[in-house]
Design a protein around this motif. Structure first.
Motif, PDB file in Angstrom:
ATOM      1  N   HIS A   1       0.830  -1.210   0.000  1.00  0.00           N
ATOM      2  CA  HIS A   1       0.000   0.000   0.000  1.00  0.00           C
ATOM      3  C   HIS A   1       0.864   1.260   0.000  1.00  0.00           C
ATOM      4  CE1 HIS A   1       0.907  -1.191   4.105  1.00  0.00           C
ATOM      5  NE2 HIS A   1       0.703   0.045   4.508  1.00  0.00           N
ATOM      6  N   ILE A   2       2.163   1.096   0.276  1.00  0.00           N
ATOM      7  CA  ILE A   2       3.104   2.216   0.219  1.00  0.00           C
ATOM      8  C   ILE A   2       3.956   2.133  -1.038  1.00  0.00           C
ATOM      9  CG2 ILE A   2       5.026   3.390   1.382  1.00  0.00           C
ATOM     10  CD1 ILE A   2       2.403   3.565   2.893  1.00  0.00           C
ATOM     11  N   TYR A   3       4.459   0.940  -1.342  1.00  0.00           N
ATOM     12  CA  TYR A   3       5.376   0.758  -2.465  1.00  0.00           C
ATOM     13  C   TYR A   3       4.731   0.002  -3.633  1.00  0.00           C
ATOM     14  CZ  TYR A   3       8.744   2.112   1.094  1.00  0.00           C
ATOM     15  OH  TYR A   3       9.426   2.793   2.073  1.00  0.00           O
ATOM     16  N   GLY A   4       3.408  -0.036  -3.658  1.00  0.00           N
ATOM     17  CA  GLY A   4       2.698  -0.717  -4.741  1.00  0.00           C
ATOM     18  C   GLY A   4       1.351  -0.064  -4.956  1.00  0.00           C
ATOM     19  N   ASP A   5       0.429  -0.831  -5.537  1.00  0.00           N
ATOM     20  CA  ASP A   5      -0.866  -0.260  -5.898  1.00  0.00           C
ATOM     21  C   ASP A   5      -2.018  -0.822  -5.064  1.00  0.00           C
ATOM     22  OD1 ASP A   5      -0.866  -2.823  -6.855  1.00  0.00           O
ATOM     23  OD2 ASP A   5      -1.170  -2.284  -8.962  1.00  0.00           O
ATOM     24  N   VAL A   6      -1.691  -1.412  -3.900  1.00  0.00           N
ATOM     25  CA  VAL A   6      -2.725  -1.963  -3.022  1.00  0.00           C
ATOM     26  C   VAL A   6      -3.342  -0.832  -2.187  1.00  0.00           C
ATOM     27  CG1 VAL A   6      -3.144  -3.475  -1.043  1.00  0.00           C
ATOM     28  CG2 VAL A   6      -1.648  -4.223  -2.902  1.00  0.00           C
ATOM     29  N   ASN A   7      -4.675  -0.850  -2.069  1.00  0.00           N
ATOM     30  CA  ASN A   7      -5.378   0.152  -1.275  1.00  0.00           C
ATOM     31  C   ASN A   7      -5.794  -0.434   0.080  1.00  0.00           C
ATOM     32  OD1 ASN A   7      -5.351   2.209  -3.310  1.00  0.00           O
ATOM     33  ND2 ASN A   7      -7.017   1.121  -4.355  1.00  0.00           N
ATOM     34  N   VAL A   8      -5.623   0.342   1.137  1.00  0.00           N
ATOM     35  CA  VAL A   8      -6.050  -0.082   2.473  1.00  0.00           C
ATOM     36  C   VAL A   8      -6.887   1.027   3.094  1.00  0.00           C
ATOM     37  CG1 VAL A   8      -4.058  -1.584   2.845  1.00  0.00           C
ATOM     38  CG2 VAL A   8      -3.947   0.816   3.539  1.00  0.00           C
ATOM     39  N   ASN A   9      -7.796   0.626   3.987  1.00  0.00           N
ATOM     40  CA  ASN A   9      -8.656   1.593   4.659  1.00  0.00           C
ATOM     41  C   ASN A   9      -8.157   1.956   6.054  1.00  0.00           C
ATOM     42  OD1 ASN A   9     -10.608   1.775   2.546  1.00  0.00           O
ATOM     43  ND2 ASN A   9     -11.413  -0.228   3.190  1.00  0.00           N
ATOM     44  N   ASP A  10      -7.512   0.972   6.717  1.00  0.00           N
ATOM     45  CA  ASP A  10      -7.073   1.221   8.082  1.00  0.00           C
ATOM     46  C   ASP A  10      -5.972   0.233   8.454  1.00  0.00           C
ATOM     47  OD1 ASP A  10      -8.371  -1.233   8.555  1.00  0.00           O
ATOM     48  OD2 ASP A  10     -10.210  -0.229   9.195  1.00  0.00           O
ATOM     49  N   GLU A  11      -5.551   0.289   9.724  1.00  0.00           N
ATOM     50  CA  GLU A  11      -4.458  -0.569  10.180  1.00  0.00           C
ATOM     51  C   GLU A  11      -4.823  -2.047  10.149  1.00  0.00           C
ATOM     52  OE1 GLU A  11      -3.548  -0.670  14.419  1.00  0.00           O
ATOM     53  OE2 GLU A  11      -5.220   0.672  14.768  1.00  0.00           O
ATOM     54  N   ASN A  12      -6.106  -2.369  10.275  1.00  0.00           N
ATOM     55  CA  ASN A  12      -6.518  -3.771  10.228  1.00  0.00           C
ATOM     56  C   ASN A  12      -6.285  -4.362   8.844  1.00  0.00           C
ATOM     57  OD1 ASN A  12      -7.364  -3.897  12.938  1.00  0.00           O
ATOM     58  ND2 ASN A  12      -9.340  -3.003  12.421  1.00  0.00           N
ATOM     59  N   ASP A  13      -6.525  -3.556   7.807  1.00  0.00           N
ATOM     60  CA  ASP A  13      -6.227  -4.005   6.445  1.00  0.00           C
ATOM     61  C   ASP A  13      -4.734  -4.263   6.292  1.00  0.00           C
ATOM     62  OD1 ASP A  13      -8.865  -3.822   5.725  1.00  0.00           O
ATOM     63  OD2 ASP A  13      -8.657  -1.955   4.586  1.00  0.00           O
ATOM     64  N   VAL A  14      -3.935  -3.393   6.875  1.00  0.00           N
ATOM     65  CA  VAL A  14      -2.477  -3.556   6.804  1.00  0.00           C
ATOM     66  C   VAL A  14      -2.058  -4.864   7.457  1.00  0.00           C
ATOM     67  CG1 VAL A  14      -0.252  -2.615   7.539  1.00  0.00           C
ATOM     68  CG2 VAL A  14      -2.058  -1.069   6.741  1.00  0.00           C
ATOM     69  N   LYS A  15      -2.617  -5.159   8.650  1.00  0.00           N
ATOM     70  CA  LYS A  15      -2.263  -6.384   9.359  1.00  0.00           C
ATOM     71  C   LYS A  15      -2.692  -7.619   8.580  1.00  0.00           C
ATOM     72  CE  LYS A  15      -2.424  -4.380  14.011  1.00  0.00           C
ATOM     73  NZ  LYS A  15      -3.130  -4.371  15.316  1.00  0.00           N
ATOM     74  N   ARG A  16      -3.880  -7.578   7.986  1.00  0.00           N
ATOM     75  CA  ARG A  16      -4.339  -8.725   7.187  1.00  0.00           C
ATOM     76  C   ARG A  16      -3.427  -8.961   5.995  1.00  0.00           C
ATOM     77  NH1 ARG A  16      -9.556  -7.100   8.936  1.00  0.00           N
ATOM     78  NH2 ARG A  16      -9.677  -5.488   7.345  1.00  0.00           N
ATOM     79  N   ASN A  17      -3.068  -7.878   5.299  1.00  0.00           N
ATOM     80  CA  ASN A  17      -2.161  -8.013   4.152  1.00  0.00           C
ATOM     81  C   ASN A  17      -0.820  -8.591   4.586  1.00  0.00           C
ATOM     82  OD1 ASN A  17      -4.015  -6.959   2.361  1.00  0.00           O
ATOM     83  ND2 ASN A  17      -3.207  -4.874   2.447  1.00  0.00           N
ATOM     84  N   TRP A  18      -0.343  -8.122   5.744  1.00  0.00           N
ATOM     85  CA  TRP A  18       0.952  -8.568   6.280  1.00  0.00           C
ATOM     86  C   TRP A  18       0.953 -10.084   6.449  1.00  0.00           C
ATOM     87  CZ3 TRP A  18       5.271  -5.555   7.856  1.00  0.00           C
ATOM     88  CH2 TRP A  18       6.240  -6.237   8.595  1.00  0.00           C
TER      89      TRP A  18
END
Length: 267
Positions: free
Chosen positions: A107-124
């Motif tokens: 979501h920072i170095y690509g084209d993935v969109n996230v809404n909140d920190e929970n999305d970040v954790k799931r992607n991780w």
């Protein structure tokens, strides 16, 4: 002949280079540093991390800075030892973490969109599975203290959607586990209990409480440690007051000790 120490640095890059130079000097010339191995440093590193934890809980910024430096030394030391056997060096370590961070933040170095920190954790967690992890829980260290481990297990399970929807559901689970434990170990019943079953139910109760703490944004390890420190402070007040009155705790009644304990609670 004494070596000339590297000059004080004014930038992050030169400061890190200064540390690497000192590490090289010590490894080559200091009898103690020359003897160290990955294994011999391990317990010292664990101790340093606990010291950092203590300084964070005390909100002691100068001490936090000092402990961070100690840990940084250990990280550099491990890399230096590994470089001597051509396994890896500090550059490999730094590039490795950089590549991991880039890969796990699309979501920072690509084209993935996230809404909140929970999305970040799931992607991780999903990315870690793609990297070869056989289980979402595979990255939880076996040797973690049980309280911390329970928190990490729950966080990782939540990262892939395995979680309660409402905190009221979690509290209902706490009450359920409390009742099950009470059934195994009733405080009013002097009947001999099945220790193994009671232990199991007590573990379930702790696990559910840790889960609820997560839902209300309380770190259970921090909470318990603060209670430990509070108890120590009050108990030491009790000891000091007893000594001032020429008494030993084991010679005092509980009612007598409660007087000083209640004084300590007001401090």
């Amino acid at each position: 002949m004494a070596l000339t120490p590297p000059a004080y640095a004014s930038t992050p890059a030169t400061a890190f280079e200064r540390l690497l130079t000192i590490m090289d000097d010590l490894r080559l010339n200091c009898p103690w540093d020359k003897k160290q191995t990955l294994e011999s440093l391990r317990h010292l590193t664990i101790e340093e991390v606990y010291e950092l934890s203590d300084s964070i809980l005390a909100a002691d910024m100068p001490e936090i800075k000092k402990e961070l430096g100690d840990i940084m030394l250990h990280l550099v030391f491990y890399a230096r030892i590994a470089s001597e056997t051509n396994n890896f060096n500090i550059t490999d370590v730094l590039n490795g973490i950089c590549e991991k961070l880039i890969n796990r933040h699309p979501h920072i170095y690509g084209d993935v969109n996230v809404n909140d920190e929970n999305d970040v954790k799931r992607n991780w967690e999903q990315i870690k599975l793609k990297e070869g992890n056989k289980s979402v829980l595979g990255g939880v260290p076996v040797s973690l203290p049980a309280l911390v481990k329970a928190s990490r297990i729950q966080e990782k399970a939540r990262g892939v959607g395995f979680d309660w929807e409402e905190k009221s559901q979690v509290w209902a689970k706490v009450e359920e586990e409390m009742q099950e434990f009470r059934n195994e170990f009733n405080a009013e019943d002097e009947t001999t209990i099945d220790h193994e079953r009671a232990e199991s139910e007590f573990g379930d109760l702790l696990f559910s409480l840790i889960n609820y703490a997560r839902f209300i944004n309380i770190n259970p390890e921090d909470a318990l440690e603060k209670t430990n420190r509070k108890f120590i402070k009050r108990f030491q007040y009790l000891e000091n007051k007893a000594a001032e009155n020429g008494k030993q705790l084991h010679d005092m009644s509980l009612d007598e000790m409660d007087v000083f304990w209640n004084e300590a609670k007001k401090l």
